[in-house]
Structures are given as structure tokens and as C-alpha cells.
Write a protein that holds these residues in place. Structure first.
Motif, short mmCIF file in Angstrom:
data_model
loop_
_atom_site.label_atom_id
_atom_site.label_comp_id
_atom_site.label_asym_id
_atom_site.label_seq_id
_atom_site.Cartn_x
_atom_site.Cartn_y
_atom_site.Cartn_z
N SER A 20 10.49 59.01 -52.59
CA SER A 20 11.46 58.78 -53.53
C SER A 20 12.26 60.10 -53.89
O SER A 20 13.22 60.30 -53.89
N ALA A 21 11.33 61.17 -53.89
CA ALA A 21 11.72 62.48 -54.06
C ALA A 21 12.71 62.93 -52.82
O ALA A 21 13.46 63.94 -53.08
N TYR A 22 12.51 62.47 -51.69
CA TYR A 22 13.12 62.91 -50.73
C TYR A 22 14.01 61.97 -49.99
O TYR A 22 14.89 62.13 -48.90
N SER A 23 14.25 60.69 -50.81
CA SER A 23 14.88 59.64 -50.22
C SER A 23 16.33 59.76 -50.52
O SER A 23 17.27 58.89 -50.31
N LYS A 24 16.66 60.76 -51.22
CA LYS A 24 18.14 60.69 -51.92
C LYS A 24 18.83 61.52 -50.73
O LYS A 24 18.55 62.58 -50.24
N THR A 25 19.69 60.87 -49.99
CA THR A 25 20.43 61.29 -48.80
C THR A 25 21.82 61.97 -49.35
O THR A 25 22.39 61.47 -50.16
N VAL A 26 21.88 63.06 -48.72
CA VAL A 26 23.21 63.88 -49.42
C VAL A 26 23.73 64.45 -47.87
O VAL A 26 23.00 64.63 -47.02
N ILE A 27 25.15 64.46 -48.18
CA ILE A 27 26.05 64.96 -47.02
C ILE A 27 26.67 66.26 -47.67
O ILE A 27 27.14 66.34 -48.44
N PHE A 28 25.98 67.48 -46.77
CA PHE A 28 26.76 68.87 -47.27
C PHE A 28 27.91 69.10 -46.31
O PHE A 28 27.67 68.94 -45.23
N VAL A 29 28.85 69.66 -47.05
CA VAL A 29 30.00 70.02 -46.29
C VAL A 29 30.87 70.99 -46.93
O VAL A 29 30.75 71.09 -48.22
N ASN A 30 31.45 71.93 -46.39
CA ASN A 30 32.46 72.74 -46.82
C ASN A 30 33.36 72.00 -47.53
O ASN A 30 34.15 71.01 -47.06
N GLN A 31 33.38 72.20 -49.05
CA GLN A 31 34.31 71.53 -49.77
C GLN A 31 35.66 71.87 -50.06
O GLN A 31 36.49 71.26 -51.00
N VAL A 32 36.24 72.90 -49.12
CA VAL A 32 37.72 73.12 -49.30
C VAL A 32 38.11 72.83 -48.13
O VAL A 32 38.89 71.94 -48.08
N GLY A 33 37.77 73.30 -46.67
CA GLY A 33 38.41 72.63 -45.43
C GLY A 33 38.20 73.58 -44.44
O GLY A 33 37.80 74.72 -44.52
#
Length: 589
Positions: A20-33
Motif C-alpha cells: 500500500s505504501a508503494y501502490s500510490k501511482t503518481v505521474i511526475f511532470v514539468n508543471q509549467v511546460g
């Protein structure tokens, strides 16, 4: 049997919570562009292996899918010990301007990234006005500061001088530094003079675009503000005062011109060597003198001040270096100083001096591609200015015409860039974070973050300035050695530069956009004396190696740490200065 069942239940419970600790899926991206033609990579974090999965790029306004591609292979960063997998979502081939999000679906669950845009010259167009705003708000121009700084005592003396102006150094520190950490010899960062030179550089390199965006006048005014402060810091004896120190005291009368050692111990060693801010100050004054614009001083005074300071340091520099020896930081700062004097005057003397310093810097290059800091085996690493040796050489090449001299400098630039790429890519590194070589316990090793046990005895912090400086070096260095546009090396350098800036702007394992008031996630506000504090356009220190690891291994980011959270969250003026240089270098004519 009952005991066994209890043990099994506990084991399953531990396993459940571990997953569960690692099941959080996240998409990391440049948040400006991104620019349309630039590399564009998001990183998907997932707790297990994914096979033959795809991701989508969706129009953030209409919700329609506009691009689909396969997710890259699973990668984990062994050094960080996070126990999770990272996958690249590469959409570099998609170039249509607009507003977008990256999405990923697994087990009927859809995950979505932060919103970002694709637009020509996006980073410069969207952020430079805020960076100028940040420096304007960092001006030490409140009534309390102006009154104190116009009558500033020199440490250990009854003499008073006028050193009003300049910028507060950080969101938690209203002191003013040409450079700090001078006592440590090998890690001195360039602070106020670097900011000034960076503003001047942007004004000259992309003046057309700045006029179109209606921010050139305000940027120029900020550069002149910096130049005027440095002129006031130029003593009657022709050296620069290094530091106006607040002692972190709310009483402005406590401020003094000082030399600084660890734990806020102050001295009368306040004369700046080349590596202690003087080199970049000379460079800034010489360069801005060509504008024929006056602030509180004239163009002639700027140039005369630069000449006086350079002549003084030719005879006195090692007296001001704390260990009495010049090292690589003296070399690249002096090279920048004399290059600008050569450009401003076309004087034969400065041409020879520029070649002398270029040769010294070139002689520090090793066969492996890293620079020696000293006459021994200490690799050059720097938490803020790692790209400055290359940037100094590229500026020198803008004036140098002799083929032999040019070839020597270009070969060094090529070796340095090749090294930056190789040391960064010789381990699994999905984010492309710029790695480095350093000496730790008398052994040369490579790592992501600077060693926490270093010559300062206490100083380590997030390295966003270093990342932006290396992005600048990759772009400007590539131009200076004329790498063909479609070559694999050009593509590698573009990706390297893009990933450093993307890390700063949110594509990092904490999904934190360190450019304040941009993106979806920012660090907490930090306040300081006289109404100063965090400002839009400021950049926080960033991510470090694991707290407690002397070699800088592991990874860490804290927003609270019993007063030590400044290592991660505090804005610092060199970060925005280097970011400004990098996004300026990216601008297409």
C-alpha cells in the motif's frame, strides 16, 4: 497452530501495508511546460512491473486524447532506496501547442498528471517577468535597510561606508553576499554578482523577445540596481567588500561588513578574491558599461571600477584567498572578469590575460572529463555553479578568434560535456538528474547529490542552482563547439538540459515545483526580516541526499525539520539567476 496463524496474519498485514505504501501511482511532470521541439518526458511511479502498457496525452481543455505511446522499461534508482519503479512516458515527438495532461490507466484506475503547456519559448515567456519581480522584491530597500547600509561599519573598525542597495540573499536571510563559504576555499558560490551578470546576459541575448514581452526595461533596471550596489562595495583601496551580514538580528544597526566563517563567526577578512565574488563583479561592471546607461554611476565609472578591481587583484588575489592559493574557482571567475574587460575595451593586455586564465582552466581538465579543483586529485564539484567553468569558456569563445586558442577551449568544453553525460547516465537514472564526481574519505566516487561532509563543516542544501547551471552549460557549450543539430550528441545534451529544468519544475520524486507560484505544488512560504520572504519567481533550494548520509547518498526532502528545513525550502538568489541563464539559452531566435 494458533501461534502460526497469528504470525501469518502479521506477515500478511506487513506485506499489505508495504504494498500500500508503494501502490500510490503518481505521474511526475514539468508543471509549467515545454517548447514544441524540445524533449518531453514525464515519469510514472508504480509499485510493480508493468508490461506493454501505454500512456495517453490528453488535451486539458477538451479532455480528448491527442497522443498515445508505450511506457518505457521499469527503472529503479538503487542509491535512493525507495523500493519503487519509475517508467518514462516520452512524448517528445508531439509538438502541437496547447494545454495538456499525461494519463495512465491500469486495473480500471486512471491516473493523471499535473497540467502543463506546450508553447514556443514557453519558459522564458512565462517566467522571466516573475523572476524580475522576485529580484525587485528582494531589494534591500526598506527604510530600515537603507538607513543602516548607508552608514555601515567595517568589522573591527570605526570606519563607515555607504553600501546601500543590492538584494537580500534568501527568503530567510536579509544579509547581502558577494560570496559566502570563502573559508572553505573550494565551494564558494557566486551570489549578488552572478545575479547581476545573469540579468545583463539575458538583456543582451534576447533583447528582441524581452521587448515583445514588455519586460526589458524592468529587467535592465534590475541589472543596473545590481551594478550600482557593486560600485558602492568597491573600496577606496580597489577591493570589493564581500559581505554585509545581518547576524540574523532584527535590529538593522547590528549589520556589519565582514568576512564569514562557520557558525556565523565574523572576521575582518572582508576583501573579495576572484573566487569570492570579485571576478563576477568585475565581469558584470565591464559588461554593463557597454550599455551607455547610467544608474547612480555612469558607464565610464562602471568600466573604470572594473579595471581598478582587476588590476588590484592581479597583485593581491592570493592574499584574499583563505588558503593563499588560487584554485579552479579563481580561474573561471577571473576568466569571466577579464573576458568582459577584453570585450568592453578590445585591449591587447586583457586579451593576453584572458588567454592566461583560459589556459589555467584548461590545464585542470583530466582525461576522465572532470576538472581538478586544486593541484591535487580533488574533483571539481559545486552545489551552485557546476556549469560556470564551461559558461566562462563559452563567453571567452565569443571574443577569441585565434584558431589554436579556440580549439584548446573547445576541446575542454567537449570533454566536460561528455563527462556530464556519461556520469549522469552510467546508472539507472530515469529523471536524468545530473550526477557528479567528488572526493569522500580520500576516495573519488560518483553520486547524485553533493557530499554532506565537506570542507564547510556544515553546509549542504538542495542543488537547483547547480542543475540550472549545468543545463546552461549543456546548451551554451553545445553551441560553442558547433554540434550538428541532428546529431545524437545534440539530442543527448538537449535531453540533459530539459531534464534538469523539468526536475526544478516538478518532475522529481516529490512532485514539487520549486519555482514559487508556478505549477500545482510549491514549498511553504518562508518569511524574513523587514517584510522580506518568499516571492513569486524565486526558486527554493530543492532536494538533497539523505539527511545523515555524509557522502550525500540516498534522497531527502523536508518541509519541516526543527528549523533546518531551509536546506530544502529556502529561496536563494543564485537559483533564479542560473534558471534565468538556462531559459535564456533555450530561446529560439
Amino acid at each position: 497452530m494458533i501461534k502460526f496463524r497469528k504470525q501469518l496474519s502479521c506477515a500478511l498485514l506487513v506485506l499489505f501495508f508495504s504494498v500500500s505504501a508503494y501502490s500510490k501511482t503518481v505521474i511526475f511532470v514539468n508543471q509549467v511546460g515545454f517548447d514544441p521541439k524540445s524533449p518531453k518526458i514525464a515519469i510514472i511511479e508504480y509499485y510493480s512491473n508493468l508490461l506493454n502498457s501505454t500512456f495517453d496525452l490528453i488535451d486539458a481543455d477538451s479532455g480528448k486524447t491527442v497522443f498515445t505511446s508505450k511506457i518505457g522499461k521499469a527503472e529503479s534508482v538503487a542509491d535512493w532506496k525507495l523500493g519503487i519503479f519509475y517508467y518514462k512516458a516520452d512524448f517528445s515527438s508531439f509538438q502541437k501547442p496547447g494545454n495538456y495532461k499525461v494519463t495512465f490507466k491500469i486495473a480500471d484506475q486512471i491516473y493523471t498528471s499535473a497540467r502543463f503547456s506546450i508553447e514556443e519559448n514557453i519558459l522564458a515567456k512565462r517566467t522571466i517577468s516573475s523572476i524580475v519581480h522576485y529580484y525587485n522584491k528582494q531589494r534591500a530597500n526598506t527604510p530600515e535597510e537603507l538607513e543602516a547600509d548607508k552608514n555601515m561599519l567595517l568589522f573591527g573598525s570605526t570606519k563607515k561606508v555607504d553600501v546601500h542597495g543590492g538584494w537580500c540573499d534568501a527568503s530567510g536571510d536579509v544579509s547581502k553576499y558577494f560570496s559566502h563559504l570563502a573559508y572553505a576555499n573550494f565551494v564558494s558560490p557566486q551570489q549578488t554578482p552572478l545575479v547581476t551578470w545573469s540579468l545583463i546576459n539575458t538583456s543582451e541575448k534576447i533583447s528582441k523577445q524581452l521587448r515583445q514581452w514588455k519586460i526589458k526595461d524592468s529587467l535592465d533596471n534590475e541589472a543596473i540596481w545590481g551594478a550600482d550596489y557593486m560600485m558602492r562595495c568597491l573600496s577606496d583601496e580597489d577591493y570589493f567588500y564581500m559581505i554585509v551580514f545581518s547576524y540574523f538580528d532584527k535590529n538593522p544597526a547590528a549589520r556589519r561588513i565582514v568576512g564569514l566563517k562557520a557558525n556565523s563567526v565574523t572576521t575582518d577578512e572582508y576583501q573579495s578574491a576572484f573566487r569570492e565574488g570579485a571576478g563576477m563583479a568585475i565581469a558584470s561592471l565591464a559588461r554593463i558599461s557597454k550599455w551607455n546607461k547610467s544608474g547612480d554611476f555612469t558607464s565610464k565609472q562602471y568600466l573604470d571600477g572594473a579595471k581598478r578591481a582587476y588590476a588590484h587583484l592581479l597583485s593581491n588575489n592570493t592574499k584574499y584567498d583563505d588558503d593563499g592559493k588560487e584554485n579552479i574557482i579563481d580561474d573561471y571567475c577571473a576568466l569571466m572578469a577579464v573576458t568582459e574587460l577584453w570585450i568592453a575595451t578590445n585591449d591587447f593586455f586583457y586579451k593576453n590575460e584572458a588567454r592566461k586564465w583560459a589556459h589555467k582552466l584548461e590545464d585542470r581538465m583530466t582525461d576522465k572529463g572532470w576538472f581538478r579543483s586544486n593541484d591535487g586529485n580533488r574533483p571539481f564539484w559545486h552545489a551552485a555553479d557546476a556549469g560556470l567553468p564551461i559558461v566562462a569558456l563559452t563567453r571567452y569563445l565569443e571574443k577569441e578568434t585565434d584558431n589554436k586558442e579556440r580549439n584548446a577551449a573547445q576541446n575542454v568544453i567537449k570533454k566536460a560535456l561528455d563527462y556530464n553525460l556519461s556520469v549522469t547516465n552510467n546508472v539507472a537514472n530515469p529523471f536524468g538528474y545530473a550526477r557528479q564526481s567528488f572526493l569522500y574519505n580520500n576516495k573519488i566516487q560518483d553520486g547524485f547529490f553533493i557530499p554532506h561532509e565537506n570542507e564547510t563543516g556544515w553546509w549542504w542544501q538542495g542543488e537547483n542552482a547547480r542543475l540550472a547551471s549545468l543545463a546552461t552549460a549543456a546548451i551554451e557549450g553545445g553551441k560553442s563547439i558547433s554540434i550538428p543539430k541532428n546529431s545524437s550528441t545534440k539530442k543527448e545534451l538537449d535531453l540533459f538540459a530539459s531534464q534538469q529544468l523539468s526536475w526544478i519544475l516538478g518532475c522529481n520524486p516529490y512532485s514539487m515545483c520549486f519555482l514559487y507560484k508556478f505549477g500545482e505544488n510549491n514549498v511553504p512560504y518562508m518569511h524574513s526580516n523587514y517584510g522580506h520572504g518568499s516571492e513569486k519567481g524565486g526558486i527554493s533550494n530543492g532536494i538533497t541526499g539523505k539527511d545523515g548520509n555524509g557522502d550525500g547518498s540516498g534522497i531527502d526532502f523536508k518541509t519541516e525539520d526543527k528549523g533546518n528545513e531551509w536546506r530544502w525550502t529556502e529561496q536563494w538568489i543564485p537559483h533564479s539567476a542560473w534558471f534565468l541563464q538556462a531559459i535564456t539559452a533555450m530561446v529560439e531566435p
